[in-house]
Design an enzyme around this catalytic site. Structure first.
Site, PDB file in Angstrom:
ATOM      1  N   LYS A  83       0.841  -1.202   0.000  1.00 58.59           N
ATOM      2  CA  LYS A  83       0.000   0.000   0.000  1.00 58.59           C
ATOM      3  C   LYS A  83       0.873   1.248   0.000  1.00 58.59           C
ATOM      4  O   LYS A  83       1.696   1.437   0.897  1.00 58.59           O
ATOM      5  CB  LYS A  83      -0.820   0.009   1.297  1.00 58.59           C
ATOM      6  CG  LYS A  83      -2.301  -0.179   1.110  1.00 58.59           C
ATOM      7  CD  LYS A  83      -2.958  -0.294   2.462  1.00 58.59           C
ATOM      8  CE  LYS A  83      -4.286   0.368   2.477  1.00 58.59           C
ATOM      9  NZ  LYS A  83      -4.924   0.270   3.789  1.00 58.59           N
TER      10      LYS A  83
HETATM   11  C1  E4P Z   1      -8.339   1.129   3.790  1.00 59.94           C
HETATM   12  O1  E4P Z   1      -7.536   0.395   3.347  1.00 59.94           O
HETATM   13  C2  E4P Z   1      -8.237   1.802   5.098  1.00 59.94           C
HETATM   14  O2  E4P Z   1      -7.622   0.939   6.027  1.00 59.94           O
HETATM   15  C3  E4P Z   1      -9.550   2.200   5.656  1.00 59.94           C
HETATM   16  O3  E4P Z   1     -10.654   1.609   5.116  1.00 59.94           O
HETATM   17  C4  E4P Z   1      -9.638   3.325   6.592  1.00 59.94           C
HETATM   18  O4  E4P Z   1     -10.929   3.494   7.082  1.00 59.94           O
HETATM   19  P1  E4P Z   1     -11.321   4.493   8.258  1.00 59.94           P
HETATM   20  O5  E4P Z   1     -11.768   5.771   7.641  1.00 59.94           O
HETATM   21  O6  E4P Z   1     -12.427   3.807   8.973  1.00 59.94           O
HETATM   22  O7  E4P Z   1     -10.083   4.669   9.107  1.00 59.94           O
END
Ligand code: E4P
Length: 215
Positions: A83
């Site tokens: 990522k």
């Molecule tokens: C995606 O890969 C992220 O980990 C994620 O969905 C973040 O979500 P949040 O806004 O609930 O922190």
């Protein structure tokens, strides 16, 4: 649509994997910190369970640093997707890593133009954060609709991974729009198989079954 869990909690992943509905896992530095465990231990444990797609995030802010972290992460297990953040440096790193055959998940995407750039540099996944857009009064699902249109227009192979999901309606809307993947917290995924009429119906069937002559 593939269903991913957005968590670094192994027990949550194990439960959904056992149910047979889990296609992958996404993690981020905040989720790993919350687990209280070492990053690579968490990632490898999930991979060893057999989960075919496990996103692990780099924390460098320079392209050079991201590439070196990405190469290391990719070498840990074949199921790992690296990522990288949606920044100019992240785009550079994605281009290099993708060119070497590493599958990159471009994260922290909040606009359709950002998604266009992620596809152009060869991202395997693009992660638009819809819940965080909703939180600030912008309709996150409109972003998914735009990305679906743009990717179809140009036949980009990058898969749309709907992230920052808050409730089951987000999952339903993502599926209606034809998103490739939806990643969600355990609390959302565990609601998907539930319906009160299923419970009532099953209780009635079991009660009626008691009246059926046996033997
Ligand atoms: C995606 O890969 C992220 O980990 C994620 O969905 C973040 O979500 P949040 O806004 O609930 O922190």
């Amino acid at each position: 649509m593939k269903l991913f869990l957005d968590t670094a909690e192994f027990e949550e992943i194990r439960k959904m994997w056992a149910m047979g509905i889990l296609d992958g896992v996404t993690t981020n530095p905040s989720l790993v910190a919350k687990s209280g465990r070492k990053f690579e231990d968490v990632i490898l444990e999930i991979c060893k369970l057999g989960v075919p797609s496990v996103s692990a995030e780099v924390v460098s802010t320079t392209a050079e640093g991201m590439v070196s972290e990405g190469r290391h992460l990719r070498g840990l297990h074949p199921s790992i997707y690296v990522k990288c953040p949606m920044t100019p440096e992240g785009l550079k790193a994605t281009k290099t890593l993708a060119g070497e055959g590493t599958r990159v998940n471009v994260t922290l995407v909040f606009s359709a133009n950002q998604a266009l750039l992620a596809a152009k540099v060869g991202a395997a996944y693009v992660s638009p954060f819809i819940g965080r857009l909703d939180d600030q009064g912008q309709d996150g699902m409109e972003l998914i609709e735009d990305i679906v249109t743009i990717y179809r227009n140009y036949h980009f192979p990058t898969q749309i991974l709907v992230a920052s999901v808050r409730h089951p309606i987000h999952v339903l809307d993502a599926a209606r729009l034809g998103a490739d993947i939806c990643t969600m917290p355990f609390a959302v995924m565990e609601k998907l198989p539930q319906h009160p009429l299923t419970d009532i119906g099953l209780a009635r069937f079991l009660k009626d079954w008691e009246k059926v002559p046996k033997g």
